[in-house]
Design an enzyme around this catalytic site. Structure first.
Site, PDB file in Angstrom:
ATOM      1  N   GLU A  91       0.832  -1.206   0.000  1.00  0.00           N
ATOM      2  CA  GLU A  91       0.000   0.000   0.000  1.00  0.00           C
ATOM      3  C   GLU A  91       0.866   1.255   0.000  1.00  0.00           C
ATOM      4  O   GLU A  91       0.609   2.212  -0.737  1.00  0.00           O
ATOM      5  CB  GLU A  91      -0.908   0.023   1.244  1.00  0.00           C
ATOM      6  CG  GLU A  91      -2.083  -0.907   1.178  1.00  0.00           C
ATOM      7  CD  GLU A  91      -2.910  -0.866   2.448  1.00  0.00           C
ATOM      8  OE1 GLU A  91      -3.847  -1.655   2.556  1.00  0.00           O
ATOM      9  OE2 GLU A  91      -2.623  -0.033   3.335  1.00  0.00           O
ATOM     10  N   GLY A 222      -9.561  23.055 -32.740  1.00  0.00           N
ATOM     11  CA  GLY A 222     -10.182  22.045 -33.582  1.00  0.00           C
ATOM     12  C   GLY A 222     -11.678  22.143 -33.575  1.00  0.00           C
ATOM     13  O   GLY A 222     -12.248  23.232 -33.608  1.00  0.00           O
ATOM     14  N   GLY A 224     -15.640  20.079 -32.242  1.00  0.00           N
ATOM     15  CA  GLY A 224     -16.222  19.254 -31.194  1.00  0.00           C
ATOM     16  C   GLY A 224     -16.205  19.961 -29.850  1.00  0.00           C
ATOM     17  O   GLY A 224     -16.011  21.172 -29.757  1.00  0.00           O
ATOM     18  N   LYS A 228     -15.083  20.720 -22.916  1.00  0.00           N
ATOM     19  CA  LYS A 228     -15.337  19.565 -22.054  1.00  0.00           C
ATOM     20  C   LYS A 228     -14.117  18.639 -22.019  1.00  0.00           C
ATOM     21  O   LYS A 228     -13.762  18.099 -20.978  1.00  0.00           O
ATOM     22  CB  LYS A 228     -16.573  18.799 -22.539  1.00  0.00           C
ATOM     23  CG  LYS A 228     -16.949  17.617 -21.656  1.00  0.00           C
ATOM     24  CD  LYS A 228     -18.183  16.896 -22.154  1.00  0.00           C
ATOM     25  CE  LYS A 228     -19.442  17.679 -21.875  1.00  0.00           C
ATOM     26  NZ  LYS A 228     -20.661  16.878 -22.167  1.00  0.00           N
TER      27      LYS A 228
END
Length: 578
Positions: A91, A222, A224, A228
Site C-alpha cells: 500500500e 479544432g 467538437g 469539455k
C-alpha cells in the site's frame, strides 16, 4: 458541460471517489484507527478504511488499488508493526507512486509511538522487519521498493501520537490538517466524453513528469466539445500541481463587461489561493499582480475559449509570470491567436488538434495518410454540388474521421461554407450532447443553454443555421435511424424556399395540386435566393389560378435565366416589366 473551478453546489463527476485513504496495521484497527476514521466521517470527509476480507490473495486486491488511486489524500498510521505486513508495504509503495512521493497528492504520516527517523532510516523495529523480509527471500523483488518508499515517507513531517500526545489531541490535530490540506474538488462535468486515448496523448504533450524548467503552453484547437475535453484533462492532471485555476468561457465574459479581463485576473488569483482585497483598476495592474504573486509558483492554468491576443496578454502575458514547471492550457477556435502569442511573447507552445472522436485514429497525421488525396477531392467535389446536401463517409473502423477532418480543414471548403460546425455522435447516442456540442462548435455560448430541453436545443441549432450556407459534420454515426432523428434540425433551403413562396402567394395555405408542379419548378429556378423568390411570388400572385397562365410564367422565367448567369438581375427585371 464543465463548470469553473470556483463553481460550487454541484456534485463532481471525476476521477476521485474518496477524500482520504487510510493505511494501517491490523492491530490498531479497533483502537486508534477506528476512532480516527469516525472523527473524519463526522467531519464529512469521505474516508476509505479496508476490511479484513479484502486482504486475500498474493497481491493487493483491485478494490484496494483503486481506492488508493481514487483518493485525494492518504493517511499512513506508522506503528512498530507496520513494516511487518507486506500488505501495508505494498500500500505504501502505491501511495507514494500516486502522490509522487508526497509532492503532488498530499500524504500525511502519523508516527504512532515511533520516531520519524526510525521510518526514514529503517532503524529499530523497521530495520528488523526489513532484515527479516530479506532473510525470508520470498519478496526480494519488492524489497528495494519497500525500503525506498519508507525512506521517502520518513522525510515527510506528519503528526505524532505517543505517550506525550493524548489520542484526543492527536486526532483533532489530524482532522484539522486533513481539512486544511485536502486538494480542491475537481470540476463538475456533465456527461464526460471519456476519450481516454486522447487524454493520454494530451497529457504526454504537457510533459508533467519531465524536468522542463520553462512554462509550457498546450494550445488545444479544432472541432467538437473542446472545453469539455480540456475540463477532463484538467481534472486528470490537477493533482500534480500545488495550485490551479480554470477560467471558462473567456471570450463570452470579456464581451459581456468592459472590465471583463480585470474580473478574470482577480478570479485567477483567487482560485490560486491569493487574497485579492481591492480592485486592480486596470489590466496592466492586474498583470503586474499576477507576475508578483505567482512568479515562483508551479501552477496549472486553463484559459478556455480564447479568441483574441489581448486576452492572452492579460492572463498569461509572459512565461516569467509563473514559476518553473508551470503549465498553461489554452482552448481556442482561432489557431492564429496561438501563433501570434508565440511571435509576440516567445512562449513555447505545443499545438493539439481535437476532433471529438476518440475511436477513429485521432492521432494520425493527415499529411501522412496514403490514398486520401483522391478521396478528399471527391468529397469536396460533392460538397460543391448545389444539388447534394448530404455526403456520407461510410466504412469499417479507421480513417473516416481523419478524412472528414481533412475535408473540413480544407481552405476551399472553408471559403465555400462561411458557417461550419462539428459534433460527435458516437455509439452511445445522446441527442442533447450533440446539440450542445454543435452550438459550442458554432461559437455560440453554451452556458445559457445548459438547462434547455432537447427540443429547445434542436430549435436553437435550426434557428441559427436558417438562412446560412453551412457545413455540419456529424462524426461517428452508427445507425441510419440516428440521422432520421437529427436531420430535422438542419434547414433545407429548398424547403425554406417553398415555405417562403407559399407564404407570399397563397398566404401560407397549401398550393393547389394542379399548380404545384409548375410552382415547384419556379421555386427551383430561383436557386434558393430569397430576394428572387419574393420577386417572382409578387408576379405569380397576381395571375389567375389557371394552369396555362402559371405554365407560361414558368417558361418565361426559365427563358430569362438561361440567357444570362446573372440570375438575380434577370428575375428582378421580370418583376419590373410585369
Amino acid at each position: 458541460m464543465a463548470g469553473s473551478s470556483s463553481d460550487h453546489g454541484t456534485t463532481p463527476s471525476s476521477h476521485f471517489k474518496y477524500d482520504v485513504f487510510l493505511s494501517f496495521r491490523g492491530y490498531t484497527r479497533l483502537k486508534f484507527t477506528d476512532t480516527l476514521y469516525h472523527a473524519l466521517i463526522n467531519k464529512r470527509i469521505k474516508t476509505f478504511k479496508d476490511s479484513e476480507d479484502l486482504r486475500i490473495g498474493k497481491e493487493l486486491e483491485g478494490e484496494l488499488m483503486e481506492a488508493i488511486e481514487r483518493s485525494r489524500m492518504s493517511i499512513l498510521i506508522l506503528c512498530n508493526e507496520y513494516p511487518t505486513s507486506r500488505w501495508c508495504l505494498d500500500e505504501l509503495v502505491k501511495i507514494m507512486e500516486c502522490s509522487y512521493n508526497g509532492r503532488m497528492r498530499p500524504v500525511l504520516p502519523i508516527y504512532y509511538y515511533v520516531a520519524k527517523s526510525e521510518v526514514q532510516f529503517q532503524l529499530n523495529k523497521y530495520g528488523e522487519a526489513m532484515a527479516a523480509q530479506e532473510q525470508k527471500g520470498r519478496y526480494n523483488h519488492k524489497l528495494q521498493a519497500w525500503k525506498l518508499a519508507l525512506s521517502e515517507v520518513g522525510k515527510i513531517y506528519g503528526q505524532r501520537c505517543n505517550q506525550n500526545t493524548p489520542w484526543g489531541v492527536a486526532i483533532n490535530n489530524i482532522v484539522e490538517e486533513v481539512t486544511r490540506r485536502l486538494p480542491p474538488l475537481p470540476l463538475y462535468i456533465d456527461h464526460p466524453l471519456g476519450c481516454v486515448s486522447e487524454l493520454e496523448v494530451a497529457k504526454l504533450c504537457l510533459e508533467i513528469d519531465s524536468s522542463h524548467a520553462t512554462c509550457l503552453i498546450l494550445g488545444v484547437y479544432g472541432v467538437g466539445e473542446i472545453s469539455k475535453f480540456v475540463a477532463e484533462l484538467y481534472n486528470n492532471v490537477r493533482p500534480y500541481f500545488k495550485t490551479a485555476s480554470f477560467l471558462s468561457n473567456i471570450n463570452e465574459k470579456t464581451n459581456e463587461s468592459s472590465r471583463g479581463l480585470e474580473d478574470l485576473q482577480e478570479t485567477l488569483l483567487a482560485e490560486m489561493g491569493e487574497d485579492v482585497k481591492t480592485k486592480f483598476g486596470s489590466t496592466q495592474k492586474g498583470s503586474a499582480e499576477i507576475k508578483q504573486r505567482l512568479g515562483k509558483e508551479r501552477v496549472l492554468l486553463v484559459l478556455d475559449d480564447v479568441d483574441r491576443i489581448q486576452q492572452l496578454e492579460s492572463l498569461a502575458g509572459r512565461e516569467d509570470w509563473f514559476g518553473a514547471g508551470s503549465r498553461i492550457i489554452i482552448t481556442t477556435r482561432n489557431e492564429g491567436v496561438l501563433d501570434e502569442h508565440v511571435l509576440k511573447k516567445g512562449f513555447e507552445i505545443i499545438k493539439y488538434f481535437f476532433g471529438g472522436n476518440q475511436d477513429d485514429e485521432d492521432d494520425v497525421d493527415e499529411g501522412d495518410v496514403v490514398g486520401f488525396t483522391n478521396n478528399s477531392s471527391f468529397v469536396i467535389k460533392q460538397l460543391c454540388d448545389d444539388n447534394i446536401n448530404v455526403v456520407s463517409i461510410i466504412g469499417m473502423g479507421g480513417g473516416k474521421t481523419t478524412l472528414a477532418k481533412k475535408v473540413y480543414e480544407d481552405n476551399e471548403v472553408k471559403n465555400l461554407f462561411p458557417c461550419h460546425g462539428w459534433s460527435y455522435v458516437s455509439k452511445d447516442y445522446k441527442p442533447r450532447d450533440i446539440w450542445l456540442g454543435l452550438l459550442d462548435s458554432l461559437k455560440l455560448s453554451t452556458s445559457k443553454y445548459q438547462n434547455s430541453t432537447e427540443k429547445n436545443l434542436k430549435k436553437a441549432v435550426r434557428n441559427y443555421l436558417t438562412g446560412k450556407k453551412y457545413l455540419i459534420v456529424l462524426d461517428d454515426i452508427w445507425k441510419p435511424e440516428v440521422w432520421d432523428d437529427l436531420k430535422a434540425a438542419f434547414p433545407n433551403e429548398s424547403n425554406e424556399s417553398w415555405e417562403l413562396f407559399c407564404k407570399k402567394v397563397f398566404s401560407a395555405k397549401e398550393c393547389p395540386s394542379d399548380l404545384e408542379p409548375h410552382c415547384r419548378s419556379i421555386v427551383e429556378s430561383c436557386g434558393g435566393l430569397p430576394l428572387a423568390i419574393v420577386a417572382i411570388a409578387g408576379v405569380v400572385a397576381k395571375k389567375k389560378r389557371l394552369e396555362s397562365e402559371w405554365k407560361a410564367v414558368k417558361e418565361c422565367i426559365q427563358w430569362h435565366l438561361t440567357r444570362d448567369m446573372t440570375k438575380v438581375m434577370d428575375v428582378l427585371k421580370l418583376s419590373y416589366d410585369s
